[in-house]
Design an enzyme around this catalytic site. Structure first.
Site, PDB file in Angstrom:
ATOM      1  N   CYS A 175     -12.912 -27.875   7.541  1.00 35.13           N
ATOM      2  CA  CYS A 175     -11.750 -27.030   7.210  1.00 35.13           C
ATOM      3  C   CYS A 175     -10.477 -27.876   7.118  1.00 35.13           C
ATOM      4  CB  CYS A 175     -11.593 -25.945   8.271  1.00 35.13           C
ATOM      5  SG  CYS A 175     -10.199 -24.852   7.964  1.00 35.13           S
ATOM      6  N   GLY A 212     -10.976   4.101   0.248  1.00 41.89           N
ATOM      7  CA  GLY A 212     -11.858   5.010   0.972  1.00 41.89           C
ATOM      8  C   GLY A 212     -13.207   4.428   1.312  1.00 41.89           C
ATOM      9  N   ASP A 219      -8.392  -7.335   0.775  1.00 45.95           N
ATOM     10  CA  ASP A 219      -7.466  -7.516   1.886  1.00 45.95           C
ATOM     11  C   ASP A 219      -8.146  -7.013   3.137  1.00 45.95           C
ATOM     12  OD1 ASP A 219      -6.958  -4.517   1.208  1.00 45.95           O
ATOM     13  OD2 ASP A 219      -6.012  -4.826   3.149  1.00 45.95           O
ATOM     14  N   HIS A 250      -6.187 -20.664  11.029  1.00 47.30           N
ATOM     15  CA  HIS A 250      -7.561 -21.041  10.672  1.00 47.30           C
ATOM     16  C   HIS A 250      -8.322 -19.873  10.032  1.00 47.30           C
ATOM     17  CE1 HIS A 250     -11.594 -22.507  10.660  1.00 47.30           C
ATOM     18  NE2 HIS A 250     -11.936 -21.366  11.253  1.00 47.30           N
ATOM     19  N   GLN A 253     -11.068   7.238  -5.419  1.00 52.15           N
ATOM     20  CA  GLN A 253     -11.643   7.809  -4.196  1.00 52.15           C
ATOM     21  C   GLN A 253     -12.998   8.427  -4.556  1.00 52.15           C
ATOM     22  OE1 GLN A 253     -10.777   7.450  -1.158  1.00 52.15           O
ATOM     23  NE2 GLN A 253      -8.669   6.694  -1.235  1.00 52.15           N
ATOM     24  N   CYS A 278      -7.413 -26.856   7.311  1.00 55.30           N
ATOM     25  CA  CYS A 278      -6.217 -26.176   7.839  1.00 55.30           C
ATOM     26  C   CYS A 278      -5.541 -27.004   8.931  1.00 55.30           C
ATOM     27  CB  CYS A 278      -6.557 -24.769   8.336  1.00 55.30           C
ATOM     28  SG  CYS A 278      -7.126 -24.669  10.037  1.00 55.30           S
ATOM     29  N   PHE A 290      -3.247   6.204   2.954  1.00 57.63           N
ATOM     30  CA  PHE A 290      -4.292   6.002   3.954  1.00 57.63           C
ATOM     31  C   PHE A 290      -3.738   6.144   5.378  1.00 57.63           C
ATOM     32  CE2 PHE A 290      -6.730   3.234   6.794  1.00 57.63           C
ATOM     33  CZ  PHE A 290      -7.986   3.779   6.638  1.00 57.63           C
ATOM     34  N   CYS A 345      -7.449 -27.050  12.324  1.00 52.41           N
ATOM     35  CA  CYS A 345      -8.640 -27.907  12.404  1.00 52.41           C
ATOM     36  C   CYS A 345      -8.292 -29.389  12.259  1.00 52.41           C
ATOM     37  CB  CYS A 345      -9.656 -27.490  11.343  1.00 52.41           C
ATOM     38  SG  CYS A 345     -10.367 -25.873  11.707  1.00 52.41           S
ATOM     39  N   GLY A 392       0.876   4.119   1.582  1.00 58.92           N
ATOM     40  CA  GLY A 392       1.103   4.944   2.760  1.00 58.92           C
ATOM     41  C   GLY A 392       0.106   6.086   2.863  1.00 58.92           C
ATOM     42  N   ASP A 429       0.863  -1.171   0.000  1.00 55.47           N
ATOM     43  CA  ASP A 429       0.000   0.000   0.000  1.00 55.47           C
ATOM     44  C   ASP A 429       0.909   1.233   0.000  1.00 55.47           C
ATOM     45  OD1 ASP A 429      -2.181   1.570   0.038  1.00 55.47           O
ATOM     46  OD2 ASP A 429      -2.930   0.930   1.989  1.00 55.47           O
TER      47      ASP A 429
HETATM   48 ZN   LIG Z   1      -9.436 -24.479  10.078  1.00 55.35          ZN
END
Ligand SMILES: [Zn+2]
Length: 385
Positions: A306, A218, A268, A337, A191, A308, A99, A311, A97, A95
């Site tokens: 899940c 924004g 994001d 997770h 914006q 991951c 913001f 999990c 900077g 990014d």
């Molecule tokens: Zn998970």
């Protein structure tokens, strides 16, 4: 678009503007729509790059403002650039900077030239201009870099927002002149606050610049969710369809589903890692506080569906114990997770778009009636973490 970057559209939803695609960068590809984890200070808090890779992360974020203040871009460059310095060899975005300068720093002075502010670290006066932001981002070396923008607060008067939006456009033109590397793609930021005509005008002006990608900034700065949805619905379709579109600071199920339906590709948000550090898990779009007594003797995984590491190996009872004991491993396991959860959500949407089942499978997220799963907005995520 630079030869090092391209965006390929693979499928278009027949009922909405949702699309599935692939964004190619010098450090690999990003399958869109996709959630991007945030690593503000050249790390995604509490997890290693290999753990991050296992969550399904493709492109990740870092932040120019924070890295400029600590450790400074010269040290990152000395360490071989951002990818090598932090041990992440996949696609990265920084990014600009903009913001953070507007939301974090005190004693700032905005002029046509740029922004002068006092470093919160050592009180030093810092002068950030569009040229300086690009120079810092060139030195850091992420694949995608962002234009230096002025992000007005919410609420702000129409006059204030119009002034900021027009200045953001002039700053973008200066960023384009300053940025001469074909190794990095410069994205422009639309914006315009909550004023839909200003948003439209800004999007149309930016679209003419033939940038390699576009962002909507924004939003998620405190405005009501309906307004954010309107902004995205009006703005996204005005951006060139053959370029990737990124909605900054957004990462709840509902917000992502609505934005994807308008043609957004990238997201994001710091919610997954920030909530992890508060002992909160994201499960199927709901948020669970692991300190809750009902988890103390619950020996099932957070989410049985899940894949991951968390999990597959640990129970709710164990994580609840770690959270209560304030063990650092709790934050690591919950971050793994939560990030996996948000990336999987966008992956599942992508598969649905590819099979033209987006509305059939995810239409319920687009309706207002399902308010029970609404989360607070996450744009504050761009503020450090
Ligand atoms: Zn998970």
């Amino acid at each position: 678009m630079s030869a090092n970057f391209s965006f390929q559209r693979l499928a278009q939803c027949s009922q909405t503007k949702a699309r599935a695609g692939v964004f190619f960068t010098p450090h690999g590809l990003v399958e869109t729509p996709r959630f991007m984890p945030v690593g503000t200070l050249a790390n995604v808090k509490t997890i290693t790059p290999s753990q991050l890779r296992e969550t399904g992360a493709q492109m990740i974020l870092s932040n120019t403002y924070h890295l400029h203040l600590q450790p400074g871009e010269a040290i990152v460059a000395g360490g071989g650039g951002l990818h090598k310095f932090m041990g992440w060899n996949g696609p990265m975005l920084t990014d600009s900077g903009g913001f953070q300068v507007f939301s974090l720093s005190e004693m700032r002075k905005i002029s046509e030239e740029g922004v002068i502010f006092r470093s919160p670290h050592d009180g030093q006066i810092i002068n950030l201009t569009p040229e300086r932001s690009i120079e810092i981002q060139n030195t850091l070396g992420a694949d995608v870099i962002m234009a230096f923008d002025e992000c007005p607060p919410y609420p702000a008067s129409r006059q204030e927002v119009e002034t900021a939006t027009e200045r953001t456009y002039r700053w973008l033109e200066r960023c384009m002149v300053a940025h001469q590397s074909s190794e990095q793609a410069l994205f422009g930021i639309v914006q315009g606050g909550v004023y839909l005509d200003l948003r439209s005008r800004a999007a149309e002006a930016l679209a003419k610049l033939d940038l390699p990608g576009y962002a909507i900034g924004g939003v998620s700065v405190g405005e009501p969710p309906e307004l954010m949805a309107q902004i995205v619905q009006v703005t996204a379709p005005l951006l060139p369809p053959e370029k990737p579109r990124y909605l900054m600071g957004v990462g709840t199920y509902r917000e992502m589903a609505i934005a994807i339906a308008s043609g957004i590709d990238l997201f994001d948000c710091v919610i997954p890692t920030r909530w992890a550090r508060h002992g909160t898990a994201i499960v199927q779009g709901d948020r669970w506080n692991l300190k809750n007594a009902k988890f103390r003797e619950d020996f099932t995984p957070l989410d049985e569906t899940c894949p991951c590491y968390t999990c597959q190996n640990f129970s709710r009872a164990y994580i609840s114990h770690l959270v209560r004991s304030q063990e650092i491993l709790a934050y690591t396991l919950l971050s793994i997770h939560n990030i996996t959860e948000l990336i999987r959500f966008t992956q599942k949407i992508r598969e649905a778009i590819l099979g033209d089942r987006f509305i059939a499978e995810f239409g319920h997220w687009l309706s207002k009636a399902d308010g029970a799963k609404e989360w607070e907005s996450g744009r504050q995520g761009r503020v450090g973490e």
